[in-house]
Design a protein around this motif. Structure first.
Motif, PDB file in Angstrom:
ATOM      1  N   MET A  68       0.817  -1.182   0.000  1.00 31.88           N
ATOM      2  CA  MET A  68       0.000   0.000   0.000  1.00 31.88           C
ATOM      3  C   MET A  68       0.870   1.260   0.000  1.00 31.88           C
ATOM      4  SD  MET A  68      -2.985   0.944   2.608  1.00 31.88           S
ATOM      5  CE  MET A  68      -3.798   2.492   2.535  1.00 31.88           C
ATOM      6  N   PHE A  69       1.904   1.276   0.835  1.00 33.68           N
ATOM      7  CA  PHE A  69       2.763   2.458   0.901  1.00 33.68           C
ATOM      8  C   PHE A  69       3.561   2.642  -0.384  1.00 33.68           C
ATOM      9  CE2 PHE A  69       2.237   1.483   5.471  1.00 33.68           C
ATOM     10  CZ  PHE A  69       1.613   2.665   5.836  1.00 33.68           C
ATOM     11  N   LEU A  70       4.004   1.545  -0.968  1.00 28.45           N
ATOM     12  CA  LEU A  70       4.750   1.646  -2.216  1.00 28.45           C
ATOM     13  C   LEU A  70       3.865   2.211  -3.313  1.00 28.45           C
ATOM     14  CD1 LEU A  70       7.287   1.209  -3.844  1.00 28.45           C
ATOM     15  CD2 LEU A  70       6.564  -1.151  -4.234  1.00 28.45           C
ATOM     16  N   SER A  71       2.638   1.769  -3.382  1.00 25.89           N
ATOM     17  CA  SER A  71       1.693   2.277  -4.371  1.00 25.89           C
ATOM     18  C   SER A  71       1.479   3.775  -4.196  1.00 25.89           C
ATOM     19  CB  SER A  71       0.365   1.534  -4.257  1.00 25.89           C
ATOM     20  OG  SER A  71      -0.573   2.076  -5.145  1.00 25.89           O
ATOM     21  N   ALA A  72       1.327   4.222  -2.959  1.00 30.65           N
ATOM     22  CA  ALA A  72       1.151   5.647  -2.681  1.00 30.65           C
ATOM     23  C   ALA A  72       2.405   6.434  -3.056  1.00 30.65           C
ATOM     24  CB  ALA A  72       0.813   5.857  -1.211  1.00 30.65           C
ATOM     25  N   ALA A  73       3.572   5.882  -2.779  1.00 31.46           N
ATOM     26  CA  ALA A  73       4.827   6.556  -3.124  1.00 31.46           C
ATOM     27  C   ALA A  73       4.960   6.706  -4.633  1.00 31.46           C
ATOM     28  CB  ALA A  73       6.013   5.781  -2.565  1.00 31.46           C
TER      29      ALA A  73
ATOM     30  N   THR B   4       2.508   6.767  -6.869  1.00 32.58           N
ATOM     31  CA  THR B   4       1.510   7.734  -7.325  1.00 32.58           C
ATOM     32  C   THR B   4       1.962   9.160  -7.049  1.00 32.58           C
ATOM     33  OG1 THR B   4      -0.273   6.146  -6.955  1.00 32.58           O
ATOM     34  CG2 THR B   4      -0.902   8.439  -7.134  1.00 32.58           C
ATOM     35  N   CYS B   5       2.432   9.433  -5.847  1.00 31.93           N
ATOM     36  CA  CYS B   5       2.898  10.780  -5.498  1.00 31.93           C
ATOM     37  C   CYS B   5       4.082  11.202  -6.355  1.00 31.93           C
ATOM     38  CB  CYS B   5       3.283  10.841  -4.021  1.00 31.93           C
ATOM     39  SG  CYS B   5       1.871  10.752  -2.919  1.00 31.93           S
ATOM     40  N   THR B   6       4.981  10.288  -6.605  1.00 32.98           N
ATOM     41  CA  THR B   6       6.164  10.606  -7.401  1.00 32.98           C
ATOM     42  C   THR B   6       5.787  10.897  -8.838  1.00 32.98           C
ATOM     43  OG1 THR B   6       7.504   9.198  -5.978  1.00 32.98           O
ATOM     44  CG2 THR B   6       8.433   9.777  -8.118  1.00 32.98           C
ATOM     45  N   ILE B   7       4.885  10.106  -9.395  1.00 38.10           N
ATOM     46  CA  ILE B   7       4.470  10.321 -10.782  1.00 38.10           C
ATOM     47  C   ILE B   7       3.769  11.664 -10.927  1.00 38.10           C
ATOM     48  CG2 ILE B   7       2.878   9.503 -12.571  1.00 38.10           C
ATOM     49  CD1 ILE B   7       3.610   6.647 -11.653  1.00 38.10           C
ATOM     50  N   LEU B   8       2.962  12.041  -9.942  1.00 39.79           N
ATOM     51  CA  LEU B   8       2.215  13.293 -10.020  1.00 39.79           C
ATOM     52  C   LEU B   8       3.047  14.519  -9.635  1.00 39.79           C
ATOM     53  CD1 LEU B   8      -1.197  12.130  -8.532  1.00 39.79           C
ATOM     54  CD2 LEU B   8      -0.602  12.474 -10.934  1.00 39.79           C
ATOM     55  N   ALA B   9       4.208  14.323  -9.045  1.00 42.69           N
ATOM     56  CA  ALA B   9       5.060  15.442  -8.628  1.00 42.69           C
ATOM     57  C   ALA B   9       5.620  16.180  -9.843  1.00 42.69           C
ATOM     58  CB  ALA B   9       6.210  14.926  -7.769  1.00 42.69           C
TER      59      ALA B   9
ATOM     60  N   PRO C  44      15.042  17.374  -9.766  1.00 41.36           N
ATOM     61  CA  PRO C  44      16.043  16.394  -9.354  1.00 41.36           C
ATOM     62  C   PRO C  44      15.547  15.442  -8.269  1.00 41.36           C
ATOM     63  CG  PRO C  44      16.648  18.586  -8.582  1.00 41.36           C
ATOM     64  CD  PRO C  44      15.464  18.748  -9.495  1.00 41.36           C
ATOM     65  N   GLN C  45      14.719  15.929  -7.344  1.00 44.05           N
ATOM     66  CA  GLN C  45      14.232  15.054  -6.278  1.00 44.05           C
ATOM     67  C   GLN C  45      13.312  13.978  -6.864  1.00 44.05           C
ATOM     68  OE1 GLN C  45      12.369  17.019  -2.999  1.00 44.05           O
ATOM     69  NE2 GLN C  45      12.114  15.151  -1.831  1.00 44.05           N
ATOM     70  N   ARG C  46      12.435  14.367  -7.776  1.00 47.03           N
ATOM     71  CA  ARG C  46      11.541  13.397  -8.418  1.00 47.03           C
ATOM     72  C   ARG C  46      12.354  12.357  -9.174  1.00 47.03           C
ATOM     73  NH1 ARG C  46       8.697  13.175 -13.682  1.00 47.03           N
ATOM     74  NH2 ARG C  46       6.806  11.968 -13.370  1.00 47.03           N
ATOM     75  N   SER C  47      13.382  12.792  -9.868  1.00 43.31           N
ATOM     76  CA  SER C  47      14.231  11.862 -10.620  1.00 43.31           C
ATOM     77  C   SER C  47      14.911  10.855  -9.695  1.00 43.31           C
ATOM     78  CB  SER C  47      15.290  12.632 -11.406  1.00 43.31           C
ATOM     79  OG  SER C  47      14.678  13.455 -12.361  1.00 43.31           O
ATOM     80  N   ARG C  48      15.407  11.333  -8.543  1.00 41.16           N
ATOM     81  CA  ARG C  48      16.057  10.430  -7.588  1.00 41.16           C
ATOM     82  C   ARG C  48      15.068   9.410  -7.039  1.00 41.16           C
ATOM     83  NH1 ARG C  48      18.684  15.157  -6.022  1.00 41.16           N
ATOM     84  NH2 ARG C  48      17.225  15.490  -4.308  1.00 41.16           N
ATOM     85  N   VAL C  49      13.854   9.854  -6.709  1.00 41.33           N
ATOM     86  CA  VAL C  49      12.857   8.937  -6.159  1.00 41.33           C
ATOM     87  C   VAL C  49      12.463   7.895  -7.197  1.00 41.33           C
ATOM     88  CG1 VAL C  49      10.513   8.741  -5.241  1.00 41.33           C
ATOM     89  CG2 VAL C  49      11.995  10.585  -4.461  1.00 41.33           C
ATOM     90  N   LEU C  50      12.227   8.326  -8.431  1.00 40.52           N
ATOM     91  CA  LEU C  50      11.879   7.374  -9.491  1.00 40.52           C
ATOM     92  C   LEU C  50      13.004   6.368  -9.713  1.00 40.52           C
ATOM     93  CD1 LEU C  50      10.084   9.624 -12.119  1.00 40.52           C
ATOM     94  CD2 LEU C  50       9.073   7.772 -10.780  1.00 40.52           C
ATOM     95  N   ALA C  51      14.239   6.839  -9.688  1.00 42.75           N
ATOM     96  CA  ALA C  51      15.374   5.933  -9.868  1.00 42.75           C
ATOM     97  C   ALA C  51      15.439   4.916  -8.736  1.00 42.75           C
ATOM     98  CB  ALA C  51      16.672   6.730  -9.940  1.00 42.75           C
ATOM     99  N   THR C  52      15.095   5.342  -7.526  1.00 43.41           N
ATOM    100  CA  THR C  52      15.097   4.433  -6.387  1.00 43.41           C
ATOM    101  C   THR C  52      13.963   3.417  -6.486  1.00 43.41           C
ATOM    102  OG1 THR C  52      16.044   6.138  -4.973  1.00 43.41           O
ATOM    103  CG2 THR C  52      14.972   4.295  -3.862  1.00 43.41           C
ATOM    104  N   LEU C  53      12.782   3.878  -6.876  1.00 40.74           N
ATOM    105  CA  LEU C  53      11.624   2.990  -6.965  1.00 40.74           C
ATOM    106  C   LEU C  53      11.750   1.984  -8.104  1.00 40.74           C
ATOM    107  CD1 LEU C  53       8.723   5.517  -6.325  1.00 40.74           C
ATOM    108  CD2 LEU C  53       9.517   3.717  -4.782  1.00 40.74           C
ATOM    109  N   TYR C  54      12.417   2.370  -9.173  1.00 44.66           N
ATOM    110  CA  TYR C  54      12.482   1.516 -10.363  1.00 44.66           C
ATOM    111  C   TYR C  54      13.900   1.064 -10.671  1.00 44.66           C
ATOM    112  CZ  TYR C  54       7.658   2.684 -11.134  1.00 44.66           C
ATOM    113  OH  TYR C  54       6.304   2.826 -10.996  1.00 44.66           O
TER     114      TYR C  54
END
Length: 66
Positions: free
Chosen positions: A1-6, A8-13, A17-27
């Motif tokens: 559930m938390f991963l799904s929320a993370a 979604t929030c990252t995609i909509l952000a 650079p912060q969004r890029s780092r989070v996406l790189a971490t998630l994927y």
């Protein structure tokens, strides 16, 4: 559930650079993923496609690749 929320929030952000780092971490690349032995649809793709069909159906890039 938390991963799904993370995801979604990252995609909509907004882009940055912060969004890029989070996406790189998630994927992160999973070694061996997509190997012929697995023969299943990538669950990351399924999740992204479901999200896009729900929220971004009219997006020109999605229409190009779908």
């Amino acid at each position: 559930m938390f991963l799904s929320a993370a995801v979604t929030c990252t995609i909509l952000a907004g882009a940055g650079p912060q969004r890029s780092r989070v996406l790189a971490t998630l994927y992160k690349v999973v070694p061996g993923y997509g190997h012929g032995v697995l023969r299943n649809t990538d669950p990351r793709y399924s999740c992204q496609r479901e999200f896009t069909l729900k929220y971004l159906l009219e997006d020109p890039l999605f229409q190009l690749v779908s």
